[in-house]
Design an enzyme around this catalytic site. Sequence first.
Site, short mmCIF file in Angstrom:
data_model
loop_
_atom_site.label_atom_id
_atom_site.label_comp_id
_atom_site.label_asym_id
_atom_site.label_seq_id
_atom_site.Cartn_x
_atom_site.Cartn_y
_atom_site.Cartn_z
CG ASP A 1 -29.10 -11.02 23.85
OD1 ASP A 1 -28.06 -10.64 24.43
OD2 ASP A 1 -30.23 -10.63 24.19
CB SER A 2 -28.57 -13.01 27.83
OG SER A 2 -29.10 -11.70 27.67
CB CYS B 1 -24.99 -10.65 23.85
SG CYS B 1 -24.85 -10.51 25.63
CB CYS C 1 -27.49 -3.52 27.01
SG CYS C 1 -28.61 -4.90 27.30
CB THR C 2 -28.64 -6.22 21.99
OG1 THR C 2 -28.55 -7.34 22.88
CG2 THR C 2 -27.32 -6.02 21.28
CG HIS C 3 -32.32 -6.91 26.67
ND1 HIS C 3 -31.26 -7.76 26.46
CD2 HIS C 3 -33.36 -7.71 27.05
CE1 HIS C 3 -31.64 -9.00 26.71
NE2 HIS C 3 -32.91 -9.00 27.06
CE1 TYR D 1 -26.50 -15.84 29.38
CE2 TYR D 1 -25.20 -14.98 27.56
CZ TYR D 1 -25.94 -16.00 28.13
OH TYR D 1 -26.10 -17.18 27.44
CD GLU E 1 -35.46 -11.18 28.38
OE1 GLU E 1 -36.25 -12.13 28.36
OE2 GLU E 1 -34.67 -10.94 27.44
N1 DGL Z 1 -28.61 -8.09 25.61
C1 DGL Z 1 -27.56 -8.32 26.58
C2 DGL Z 1 -26.45 -7.30 26.34
O1 DGL Z 1 -26.41 -6.75 25.25
C3 DGL Z 1 -28.18 -8.34 27.95
C4 DGL Z 1 -27.29 -8.86 28.98
C5 DGL Z 1 -27.99 -9.46 30.15
O2 DGL Z 1 -28.57 -10.52 29.98
O3 DGL Z 1 -27.83 -8.92 31.26
O4 DGL Z 1 -25.61 -7.04 27.15
#
Ligand code: DGL
Length: 239
Positions: free
Chosen positions: A7-8, A70, A171-173, A39, A143
């Site tokens: 992931d990012s 991600c 989004c996985t965040h 990202y 973050e």
């Molecule tokens: N976890 C990333 C996703 O699922 C985050 C993307 C980001 O860094 O903006 O899209």
Amino acid sequence: MKIGVFDSGIGGLTVLKRLIEKYPNNEYIYYGDTKNIPYGDKTIDELKVLSSNIVNFLIKQEVDMIVIACGTISSNLSGYLKEKYNIKIIDIISPVINYLNNANYEKIGVIATNATINSKVFSNNINKKVKEVACPKFVPLIENNDLSELNKCFNAYLDDLKDCDLIVLGCTHYPIIKEKISEYLNNKIKLLDMAECINNISNDGIKRVDLYFSKLDNKILSNVNSIIKEKIDSVNLVM
Ligand code: DGL
């Protein structure tokens, strides 16, 4: 099985956590590109370079397969990466689309990064009514662990989705703030964590978890510890 997960940043750890819970007997190598986050606001060409660098890194670690944890890379570049590399690659969005096309939810909401919403991957592939909302402020606030600022974005991002039966955390965040989102919606709407839909991963090797980040500081380490409670064998900085 040795599985690469990337992931990012720390968001993909929510996917890793579920993988470890469901398939504990694997060796996991996680890569979080904390130096290049977010990202969601990068161009496709930039994302091609960043994601290829990570896949190359994971292949050097001799992984047997890769999970793109991600949403941004899954929505825009899973086809590109699957074609470019001769290794099994699973994206995080296809299983969600599969699940929703066969489930009884009619009004689906999706919240995700700008790049994922712009790809229209959900509205183009789900055969139900889909409302998509980009939430670009969420990832930097998560973050930075700046959860009080988060509440201020909720009405702008979520009010339009109050009539949905289900909202995809695209989004996985976002699973990190799932409870806060749910509370804002009076706990009335099912929130779907995309990692719930991953299945058919093997579970037949040694147990090991190694994490790699392109930037590492105390804030990142404390986020890691609050997301993953399972045993981690090493946390590494990689250039
Ligand atoms: N976890 C990333 C996703 O699922 C985050 C993307 C980001 O860094 O903006 O899209």
